[in-house]
Design an enzyme around this catalytic site. Structure first.
Site, PDB file in Angstrom:
ATOM      1  N   GLU A   1      -8.628 -10.908   9.824  1.00  0.00           N
ATOM      2  CA  GLU A   1      -8.894 -11.357   8.463  1.00  0.00           C
ATOM      3  C   GLU A   1      -8.380 -12.771   8.262  1.00  0.00           C
ATOM      4  OE1 GLU A   1      -8.121  -6.981   6.329  1.00  0.00           O
ATOM      5  OE2 GLU A   1      -6.718  -8.637   6.023  1.00  0.00           O
TER       6      GLU A   1
ATOM      7  N   ARG B   1      -1.539   2.050   8.018  1.00  0.00           N
ATOM      8  CA  ARG B   1      -0.602   1.695   6.951  1.00  0.00           C
ATOM      9  C   ARG B   1       0.841   1.944   7.366  1.00  0.00           C
ATOM     10  NH1 ARG B   1      -5.258   3.624   4.912  1.00  0.00           N
ATOM     11  NH2 ARG B   1      -6.281   2.284   3.368  1.00  0.00           N
TER      12      ARG B   1
ATOM     13  N   GLN C   1       0.284  -3.051   6.016  1.00  0.00           N
ATOM     14  CA  GLN C   1      -0.681  -2.529   6.976  1.00  0.00           C
ATOM     15  C   GLN C   1      -0.823  -3.419   8.205  1.00  0.00           C
ATOM     16  OE1 GLN C   1      -4.961  -3.728   5.366  1.00  0.00           O
ATOM     17  NE2 GLN C   1      -3.684  -2.960   3.685  1.00  0.00           N
TER      18      GLN C   1
END
Length: 406
Positions: free
Chosen positions: A133, A281, A96
């Protein structure tokens, strides 16, 4: 400060044992993929200030400046801008990428304008935020992160000896970096299904054979063979071979910025991310893959994965990243050490991953929110500390601290 009651998400790729082992509880036999700590509406943590459990988001909504501080509200709005997780991968997650902030705002507005239901399977943008992230390994942790240099990817594909991969090898060797990576990824994701499934099957057999040997790429081939076992025939298996295979040791981390293709393969880690659900994705999934939008967002830039190691600053080990919505740090607390005060300017979530950590609120602090004066955290337990509340930590063990950049 408030002890958090957190939700464990049972996604199918989750480990059945890793989170229970950390918490010191018996496994249920079901996958336990992520434990969420924060105010995300999907599974907000709950706190109890004497009137019964309430979602952390509800307490923040009631008085954002008291909980988050005026600076954080001014910078990020009246919401906690990050989500902390324990993540336990028992099998590979989807390959992803995440959009940058401008792309997320544009994509969300476009789908809203076109009336795409927010819960539609083909919806790309669930909100208008980006989703950088950081994953920090608690155990040996494997993942895929960023594109290999095209020549290295060509060597890896060529080594499989699968004739139908030769056109991709030729492109990777002959074209400039960006166009080579773009052309090959596009071809893989738009190939005829049955033909690609056969190629993936043959590649998986060869990868398993080479992964069992002692060649220079044996560990890489073994990882791709294991991935193919979970996703037979998926073109994402070949796409994964374009990416760096990374093995983190405990304490090492990866920062995953916008447009960077990645996937987690196995292991237990602490993940910290901006509050968003926006995922595009590339493969290794039965879910929707929007190839045109994906190609618009992916950054076709090759390079090393960029393993992060913390920098020690006054006893706090900080994982530096280029964004402000979150900052992750770690304290390794030695027995008998003097209590360590924490900066009180920002909201914080504190997570114990080893040993026993004692948190004490300074008597006479301005917090006055009805929370405890003292908390003891054991592995897997966490606490929310509002901005302006002075806390010191002591004990013996490891504590992760999630906050914003002040």
């Amino acid at each position: 400060m408030d002890r958090l009651a957190n939700t464990v998400r049972p996604y199918a790729w989750g480990s059945t044992t890793a989170i229970p082992e950390l918490l010191g509880v018996e496994p249920t036999g079901e996958p336990q993929a992520e434990m969420w700590m924060g105010a995300h509406p999907g599974a907000p943590s709950r706190i109890d200030r004497g009137a019964g459990p309430v979602p952390l988001a509800e307490a923040i909504d009631a008085d954002p400046e008291a909980e988050l501080g005026a600076d954080a509200v001014r910078a990020f709005g009246p919401r906690l801008p990050f989500l902390l997780k324990l993540l336990a991968a028992g099998s590979p997650l989807s390959l992803q990428v995440h959009p940058d902030l401008a792309q997320a705002k544009e994509g969300f507005a476009d789908e809203q304008r076109r009336g795409v239901p927010i819960d539609a399977a083909h919806r790309n943008y669930k909100d208008a935020n980006h989703k950088p992230e950081l994953i920090c390994a608690l155990t040996p942790f494997e993942g895929l992160c960023g594109f290999r240099h095209p020549a290295q990817a060509a060597d890896l594909l060529e080594g499989l000896g699968v004739d139908t991969l030769k056109p991709y090898v030729d492109i990777l060797r002959a074209s400039p970096e960006e166009s080579a990576l773009r052309e090959v990824l596009t071809a893989l994701l738009t190939a005829e299904h049955d033909a690609m499934a056969e190629t993936v099957e043959r590649a998986a057999v060869e990868a398993e054979r080479l992964g069992a040997g002692d060649g220079p790429h044996a560990a890489d081939y073994a990882a791709y063979a294991a991935t193919a076992h979970h996703y037979p025939g998926d073109p994402g298996v070949i796409a994964a071979m374009l990416l760096n295979h990374v093995r983190l040791q405990p304490g090492e981390a990866l920062f995953l910025g916008a447009g960077l293709p990645h996937a987690y393969l196995s292991g237990l880690g602490v993940e910290l991310m901006a509050n968003s659900d926006n995922v595009l994705r590339c493969g290794l999934t039965p879910k929707h893959v929007d190839v045109p939008e994906l190609l618009r967002v992916v950054r076709f830039e090759a390079g090393d994965a960029g393993v992060l190691r913390p920098e020690a600053v006054n006893g706090e080990e900080i994982y530096e990243t280029p964004i402000d919505e979150f900052r992750l740090s770690r304290f390794v607390v030695a027995p008998g050490a003097a209590p360590h005060p924490l900066d009180a300017r920002t909201p914080q979530i504190l997570l114990c991953t080893q040993g026993t950590i004692r948190l004490v609120t300074r008597v006479g602090s301005a917090a006055g929110n009805g929370g405890s004066d003292e908390l003891t955290l054991t592995p897997g337990e966490s606490a929310f500390v509002p901005a302006g509340e002075y806390v010191s930590l002591s004990g013996e063990g490891t504590l992760f601290r999630a906050t914003v950049v002040a």
